[in-house]
Design a protein around this motif. Structure first.
Motif, PDB file in Angstrom:
ATOM      1  N   LEU A 110       0.815  -1.214   0.000  1.00  0.00           N
ATOM      2  CA  LEU A 110       0.000   0.000   0.000  1.00  0.00           C
ATOM      3  C   LEU A 110       0.849   1.265   0.000  1.00  0.00           C
ATOM      4  CD1 LEU A 110      -2.763  -0.993   2.593  1.00  0.00           C
ATOM      5  CD2 LEU A 110      -2.871  -1.144   0.104  1.00  0.00           C
ATOM      6  N   GLN A 111       2.023   1.199   0.595  1.00  0.00           N
ATOM      7  CA  GLN A 111       2.864   2.386   0.685  1.00  0.00           C
ATOM      8  C   GLN A 111       3.486   2.764  -0.659  1.00  0.00           C
ATOM      9  OE1 GLN A 111       5.707   1.978   3.869  1.00  0.00           O
ATOM     10  NE2 GLN A 111       4.136   1.688   5.428  1.00  0.00           N
ATOM     11  N   ARG A 112       3.388   1.873  -1.621  1.00  0.00           N
ATOM     12  CA  ARG A 112       3.995   2.145  -2.925  1.00  0.00           C
ATOM     13  C   ARG A 112       2.962   2.506  -3.988  1.00  0.00           C
ATOM     14  NH1 ARG A 112       8.621  -2.150  -4.353  1.00  0.00           N
ATOM     15  NH2 ARG A 112       9.051  -0.448  -5.809  1.00  0.00           N
ATOM     16  N   ILE A 113       1.710   2.692  -3.566  1.00  0.00           N
ATOM     17  CA  ILE A 113       0.658   3.062  -4.517  1.00  0.00           C
ATOM     18  C   ILE A 113       0.469   4.576  -4.471  1.00  0.00           C
ATOM     19  CG2 ILE A 113      -1.713   2.703  -5.255  1.00  0.00           C
ATOM     20  CD1 ILE A 113      -1.770   0.127  -3.684  1.00  0.00           C
ATOM     21  N   PRO A 114       0.790   5.298  -5.520  1.00  0.00           N
ATOM     22  CA  PRO A 114       0.603   6.753  -5.510  1.00  0.00           C
ATOM     23  C   PRO A 114      -0.852   7.140  -5.733  1.00  0.00           C
ATOM     24  CG  PRO A 114       1.537   6.067  -7.600  1.00  0.00           C
ATOM     25  CD  PRO A 114       1.469   4.831  -6.744  1.00  0.00           C
ATOM     26  N   LYS A 115      -1.212   8.334  -5.287  1.00  0.00           N
ATOM     27  CA  LYS A 115      -2.545   8.865  -5.559  1.00  0.00           C
ATOM     28  C   LYS A 115      -2.758   8.944  -7.072  1.00  0.00           C
ATOM     29  CE  LYS A 115      -2.694  11.768  -1.376  1.00  0.00           C
ATOM     30  NZ  LYS A 115      -2.803  13.153  -0.859  1.00  0.00           N
ATOM     31  N   GLY A 116      -3.981   8.720  -7.482  1.00  0.00           N
ATOM     32  CA  GLY A 116      -4.297   8.772  -8.901  1.00  0.00           C
ATOM     33  C   GLY A 116      -4.140   7.449  -9.618  1.00  0.00           C
ATOM     34  N   THR A 117      -3.698   6.414  -8.904  1.00  0.00           N
ATOM     35  CA  THR A 117      -3.526   5.096  -9.514  1.00  0.00           C
ATOM     36  C   THR A 117      -4.879   4.453  -9.795  1.00  0.00           C
ATOM     37  OG1 THR A 117      -1.433   4.760  -8.353  1.00  0.00           O
ATOM     38  CG2 THR A 117      -2.536   2.794  -9.198  1.00  0.00           C
ATOM     39  N   ARG A 118      -4.992   3.815 -10.939  1.00  0.00           N
ATOM     40  CA  ARG A 118      -6.209   3.069 -11.269  1.00  0.00           C
ATOM     41  C   ARG A 118      -6.163   1.723 -10.543  1.00  0.00           C
ATOM     42  NH1 ARG A 118     -10.479   5.124 -14.348  1.00  0.00           N
ATOM     43  NH2 ARG A 118     -10.600   3.230 -15.603  1.00  0.00           N
ATOM     44  N   LEU A 119      -7.245   1.416  -9.849  1.00  0.00           N
ATOM     45  CA  LEU A 119      -7.299   0.204  -9.045  1.00  0.00           C
ATOM     46  C   LEU A 119      -8.585  -0.559  -9.293  1.00  0.00           C
ATOM     47  CD1 LEU A 119      -6.127   1.616  -5.578  1.00  0.00           C
ATOM     48  CD2 LEU A 119      -4.720   0.359  -7.225  1.00  0.00           C
ATOM     49  N   MET A 120      -8.554  -1.846  -8.980  1.00  0.00           N
ATOM     50  CA  MET A 120      -9.763  -2.638  -8.824  1.00  0.00           C
ATOM     51  C   MET A 120      -9.839  -3.051  -7.365  1.00  0.00           C
ATOM     52  SD  MET A 120      -9.160  -6.582  -9.142  1.00  0.00           S
ATOM     53  CE  MET A 120     -10.864  -6.610  -8.893  1.00  0.00           C
ATOM     54  N   VAL A 121     -11.052  -3.147  -6.837  1.00  0.00           N
ATOM     55  CA  VAL A 121     -11.263  -3.463  -5.431  1.00  0.00           C
ATOM     56  C   VAL A 121     -12.149  -4.685  -5.332  1.00  0.00           C
ATOM     57  CG1 VAL A 121     -12.160  -2.645  -3.223  1.00  0.00           C
ATOM     58  CG2 VAL A 121     -11.024  -1.050  -4.763  1.00  0.00           C
ATOM     59  N   ARG A 122     -11.722  -5.625  -4.494  1.00  0.00           N
ATOM     60  CA  ARG A 122     -12.528  -6.805  -4.226  1.00  0.00           C
ATOM     61  C   ARG A 122     -12.896  -6.790  -2.742  1.00  0.00           C
ATOM     62  NH1 ARG A 122     -14.056 -10.784  -1.763  1.00  0.00           N
ATOM     63  NH2 ARG A 122     -14.387 -12.859  -2.589  1.00  0.00           N
ATOM     64  N   GLY A 123     -14.178  -6.815  -2.425  1.00  0.00           N
ATOM     65  CA  GLY A 123     -14.610  -6.762  -1.032  1.00  0.00           C
ATOM     66  C   GLY A 123     -16.113  -6.924  -0.926  1.00  0.00           C
ATOM     67  N   LYS A 150     -22.209   7.687  -2.645  1.00  0.00           N
ATOM     68  CA  LYS A 150     -21.201   7.263  -1.685  1.00  0.00           C
ATOM     69  C   LYS A 150     -21.360   5.764  -1.432  1.00  0.00           C
ATOM     70  CE  LYS A 150     -20.995  11.723   0.735  1.00  0.00           C
ATOM     71  NZ  LYS A 150     -21.169  12.415   2.045  1.00  0.00           N
ATOM     72  N   ILE A 151     -20.275   5.050  -1.559  1.00  0.00           N
ATOM     73  CA  ILE A 151     -20.288   3.594  -1.433  1.00  0.00           C
ATOM     74  C   ILE A 151     -19.255   3.181  -0.391  1.00  0.00           C
ATOM     75  CG2 ILE A 151     -19.863   1.406  -2.635  1.00  0.00           C
ATOM     76  CD1 ILE A 151     -22.331   2.856  -3.650  1.00  0.00           C
ATOM     77  N   GLU A 152     -19.610   2.202   0.433  1.00  0.00           N
ATOM     78  CA  GLU A 152     -18.647   1.659   1.391  1.00  0.00           C
ATOM     79  C   GLU A 152     -18.483   0.167   1.149  1.00  0.00           C
ATOM     80  OE1 GLU A 152     -18.208   0.795   6.165  1.00  0.00           O
ATOM     81  OE2 GLU A 152     -19.259   2.635   5.538  1.00  0.00           O
ATOM     82  N   LEU A 153     -17.223  -0.261   1.103  1.00  0.00           N
ATOM     83  CA  LEU A 153     -16.872  -1.674   1.018  1.00  0.00           C
ATOM     84  C   LEU A 153     -16.134  -2.066   2.287  1.00  0.00           C
ATOM     85  CD1 LEU A 153     -15.517  -1.810  -2.662  1.00  0.00           C
ATOM     86  CD2 LEU A 153     -17.853  -2.237  -1.883  1.00  0.00           C
ATOM     87  N   ARG A 154     -16.287  -3.306   2.695  1.00  0.00           N
ATOM     88  CA  ARG A 154     -15.581  -3.816   3.874  1.00  0.00           C
ATOM     89  C   ARG A 154     -14.697  -5.003   3.483  1.00  0.00           C
ATOM     90  NH1 ARG A 154     -17.618  -2.287   9.112  1.00  0.00           N
ATOM     91  NH2 ARG A 154     -18.438  -0.171   8.858  1.00  0.00           N
ATOM     92  N   ASN A 155     -13.702  -5.244   4.343  1.00  0.00           N
ATOM     93  CA  ASN A 155     -12.775  -6.360   4.152  1.00  0.00           C
ATOM     94  C   ASN A 155     -12.227  -6.358   2.723  1.00  0.00           C
ATOM     95  OD1 ASN A 155     -11.386  -8.592   5.228  1.00  0.00           O
ATOM     96  ND2 ASN A 155     -12.808 -10.021   4.251  1.00  0.00           N
ATOM     97  N   ALA A 156     -11.815  -5.199   2.278  1.00  0.00           N
ATOM     98  CA  ALA A 156     -11.469  -4.992   0.864  1.00  0.00           C
ATOM     99  C   ALA A 156     -10.002  -5.275   0.578  1.00  0.00           C
ATOM    100  CB  ALA A 156     -11.811  -3.562   0.453  1.00  0.00           C
ATOM    101  N   LEU A 157      -9.766  -5.791  -0.607  1.00  0.00           N
ATOM    102  CA  LEU A 157      -8.429  -5.967  -1.157  1.00  0.00           C
ATOM    103  C   LEU A 157      -8.313  -5.066  -2.378  1.00  0.00           C
ATOM    104  CD1 LEU A 157      -8.244  -9.877  -1.105  1.00  0.00           C
ATOM    105  CD2 LEU A 157      -7.151  -8.323   0.530  1.00  0.00           C
ATOM    106  N   VAL A 158      -7.184  -4.421  -2.528  1.00  0.00           N
ATOM    107  CA  VAL A 158      -6.968  -3.590  -3.710  1.00  0.00           C
ATOM    108  C   VAL A 158      -5.889  -4.231  -4.580  1.00  0.00           C
ATOM    109  CG1 VAL A 158      -7.712  -1.454  -2.618  1.00  0.00           C
ATOM    110  CG2 VAL A 158      -5.308  -2.099  -2.505  1.00  0.00           C
TER     111      VAL A 158
END
Length: 353
Positions: free
Chosen positions: A273-286, A297-305
């Motif tokens: 996580l410390q190596r991901i800069p702002k503005g990076t395109r991500l997919m989230v699984r949670g 506004k959306i909230e996800l829990r137990n998420a992996l990026v």
């Protein structure tokens, strides 16, 4: 069309697209994950030269491209394995690249890829040796997403349905809530929340705003408290079909308001996580945990990026000439009938889910 379980002769092996009016039951099915059992195809694959190379690696640079291409495809498909049926999702650009680059008259690369997916789903996890081979290939210059393979090596954790994309959720909200009749208006939002919340999802097309401590929750949708030591990824989703240079009726540029996401991150992540800069395109699984009343506004829990790679300009999985020169890129899956009972196929998808 009928889906073939193993013999993937044509590339396009998709279920018919879900209708625009699809309700929750069409999106999610009965909620029971399909069971994968050993078949003759799986025994043939286990004895193939390619399966042995996946276990032990290769010193041949041509064959290294074949393995890297197939493992790249497997990593990109992994977060979208789902419970709805026996199909799986693969980005359309990747599917086309596989068809062109990893198939030739003597090597049915698509069949081998499907066999690899089956092996993972039957075992319930990525074989550890395949992960080691992928790491070795990356050390030699391949670009396999190791984080996604590490995720798969810890066990197959299917989402509810790869058809349940964020754009699909917005479409259903427009139909079921925004356009609800006066008679249905009082219960439409509650019914919508009951139907779609608390689902395991894998959503892409998100842009990272920041990662930090959790915000203080207030109001009627505060939900269960977030642990103080948790990290929250704040992300935005912008409709890819709407341009920010469009004018309104007064000739002014429209100001697009992105949908805001808060993803409460699982303690263990597969990316640094410390190596991901702002503005990076991500997919989230949670888990789709909460939403506000207007779906902004959306909230996800137990998420992996995970990183979301841009394949829109094409991708080189393997040089077709290298595939042709690889000694084990041959068809030793002979004996597969052109049509077999059951169903198993890929769904070549769109870029923004």
């Amino acid at each position: 069309m009928r889906l073939l379980p193993f013999a993937v002769a044509p590339l396009i092996l998709a279920l018919a697209s879900l209708p625009a009016h699809a309700q929750a039951d069409a999106l999610f099915g009965d909620g029971n994950a399909p069971i994968f059992k050993e078949e003759e195809q799986d025994h043939r694959f286990a004895k193939s030269h390619l399966a042995r190379a996946l276990e032990h690696g290769t010193e041949d640079p041509n064959c290294a491209q074949v393995l890297a291409g197939l493992l790249t495809l497997l990593g990109e498909a992994a977060p979208y394995f789902h419970k709805r049926d026996q199909n799986f999702y693969l980005d359309a650009t990747l599917a086309n690249a596989m068809n062109v680059q990893l198939n030739n008259p003597r090597f049915p690369g698509t069949q081998y890829f499907v066999s690899m997916v089956r092996r993972v789903l039957i075992d319930g996890r990525l074989p550890p040796a395949w992960l080691q081979v992928a790491r070795a290939l990356n050390a030699e210059g391949a670009k396999i997403d190791i984080a996604k393979l590490e995720y798969l090596a810890d066990g197959v954790k299917p989402i509810e349905s790869f058809y349940f994309t964020f754009p699909k959720l917005k479409e259903r909200y427009d139909v079921e809530v925004v356009r609800a009749t006066t008679a249905a208006k009082s219960t439409a939002l509650l019914a919508f929340r009951d139907a779609y919340l608390d689902r395991e999802v894998a959503w892409n097309g998100l842009t990272l705003v920041d990662i930090g401590p959790p915000p203080k929750k207030k109001g009627k949708h505060a939900g269960a408290a977030i642990p103080k030591d948790a990290l929250v990824a704040r992300l935005e989703w912008q409709d890819p079909n709407v341009r920010d240079d469009q004018l309104d009726i007064f000739g002014k540029l429209k100001k697009l308001k992105p949908v805001r996401f808060e993803a409460v991150l699982a303690p263990e992540q597969y990316v640094d996580l410390q190596r991901i800069p702002k503005g990076t395109r991500l997919m989230v699984r949670g888990r789709f945990w909460e939403m506000n009343d207007d779906l902004t506004k959306i909230e996800l829990r137990n998420a992996l990026v995970f990183g979301e790679r841009d394949f829109s300009q094409g991708v080189l999985l393997a040089d077709p000439n290298a595939v042709a020169m690889c000694p084990f890129a041959t068809n030793d899956l002979a004996g597969i009938a052109p049509v077999q009972p059951g169903g198993f196929g890929m769904h070549p998808g769109t870029k923004h889910r």
